[in-house]
Design an enzyme around this catalytic site. Structure first.
Site, PDB file in Angstrom:
ATOM      1  N   SER A 165      12.521 -24.728  26.606  1.00 15.24           N
ATOM      2  CA  SER A 165      12.892 -23.914  25.442  1.00 15.24           C
ATOM      3  C   SER A 165      14.274 -24.325  24.952  1.00 15.24           C
ATOM      4  O   SER A 165      15.084 -24.874  25.710  1.00 15.24           O
ATOM      5  CB  SER A 165      12.913 -22.430  25.825  1.00 15.24           C
ATOM      6  N   TYR A 191      17.533 -16.811  31.674  1.00 18.72           N
ATOM      7  CA  TYR A 191      16.462 -17.499  30.952  1.00 18.72           C
ATOM      8  C   TYR A 191      16.826 -18.959  30.720  1.00 18.72           C
ATOM      9  O   TYR A 191      15.992 -19.858  30.913  1.00 18.72           O
ATOM     10  CB  TYR A 191      16.193 -16.800  29.622  1.00 18.72           C
TER      11      TYR A 191
END
Length: 321
Positions: A165, A191
């Site tokens: 990501s 994350y």
């Protein structure tokens, strides 16, 4: 990057467009987290071209509904469901054992959790890196023989696709405290760490298995509004500019079909024959991050071979595989 790998596809291409023209009859694929979002569109594109696709999901009822949806257009039996909870290593091992000796041609590590409150997996790992990386690391390690068998049976390299990501920019892997035992928890930092780990996993996997007929690459799918955002308050998404006060999604976001395109290209694209350890976005090899192009590019820490080796050693010790 004069040798940068590109394709005829781009930002707004769809998974079906990328898969068009490929005959996947006789090929087997596994897509984790394929009950919703870009996962189901990835699985659909492969199944409609003739692949036998296993939707590896935590919730069997959602998986069954997704498989039925895919089979309605791909043909009965193209998609089937397998149970896996990536936050539970015993579940991952059970899934791999159930797969057994079947040859496998494509493994797409799509499932993820994003920006959740601080929590831990059943094995005591921080939830985001524990699920997104360590669960998928264990799955990839246990299914390596199946991927090797798939390459031997088909005469073409098998492919592992690891979804990363843009969030990888928030943090590399903190090897001193990856599970937030002593440092303060930050959901976005956690994350970012997990998504950096996903990219480094592809680097490490490709290095170890390229001579056994497996190539591995990481994918940045783009911004897509899916159940991945389940832990985010509406106010936070508005503050980020992802939507306006009326709930209208930013035009920069992709549809789920568009978000699945780079995963499918990583799994099928002839431009990637024999090529691995890359970070891909918009159906092309990503350029190095440039602050003047804020929504594209890859940071050096996500492709660092030394960090990839260090992560591999940590992962082996953590999951015992």
């Amino acid at each position: 990057m004069s040798d940068r790998i590109t394709s005829p596809f781009g930002y707004r291409s769809t998974a079906r467009e990328v898969a068009a023209g490929h005959d996947l009859t006789g090929r087997r694929a596994i897509v984790t987290g394929a009950a919703t979002g870009i996962g189901i569109e990835t699985a659909r594109a492969l199944a409609e071209r003739g692949a036998q696709v296993t939707i590896a999901v935590r919730k069997p009822d959602l998986g069954a509904a997704a498989a039925a949806d895919i089979n309605s257009t791909a043909g009965e039996g193209r998609a089937r469901v397998g149970h896996i909870d990536l936050a539970n290593q015993a579940s991952v091992r059970a899934f791999a054992e159930a797969w057994g000796a079947q040859p496998l041609n494509i493994l797409i590590n799509n499932a993820a959790v994003m920006a959740c409150p601080q929590s831990y997996t059943d094995d005591g790992l921080e939830m985001q890196i524990g699920t997104n990386h360590f669960g998928h690391y264990l799955l990839g390690a246990l299914l390596a023989p199946a991927l090797q068998a798939g390459a031997q049976a088909s005469g073409q390299a098998s492919r592992l696709v690891s979804l990363s990501s843009i969030g990888h920019r928030r943090s590399g892997v903190n090897f001193d405290d990856p599970h937030y035992r002593t440092r303060a928890y930050d959901k976005w930092e956690a994350y970012g760490q997990a998504k950096s780990a996903n990219a480094l996993f592809a680097v490490g996997y490709h290095r170890r298995f390229k001579d056994q007929g497996i190539i591995a690459n990481a994918v940045m799918p783009g911004g897509i509004m899916t159940p991945l955002q389940r832990h985010l308050p509406r106010e936070e998404m508005i503050a980020f500019g992802w939507m306006d006060e009326a709930g209208n999604i930013n035009d920069r976001f992709k549809t789920t079909e568009q978000g699945a395109a780079t995963s499918v290209w990583a799994a099928l694209g002839p431009e990637l024959d024999g090529v691995g350890g890359l970070y891909l976005e918009n159906c092309a090899q990503a350029l190095p991050f440039n602050p003047e192009v804020p929504f594209e590019g890859v940071m050096a820490h996500a492709l660092d071979p030394e960090a990839a080796d260090r992560l591999w050693t940590l992962s082996q010790a953590t999951v015992g595989a």
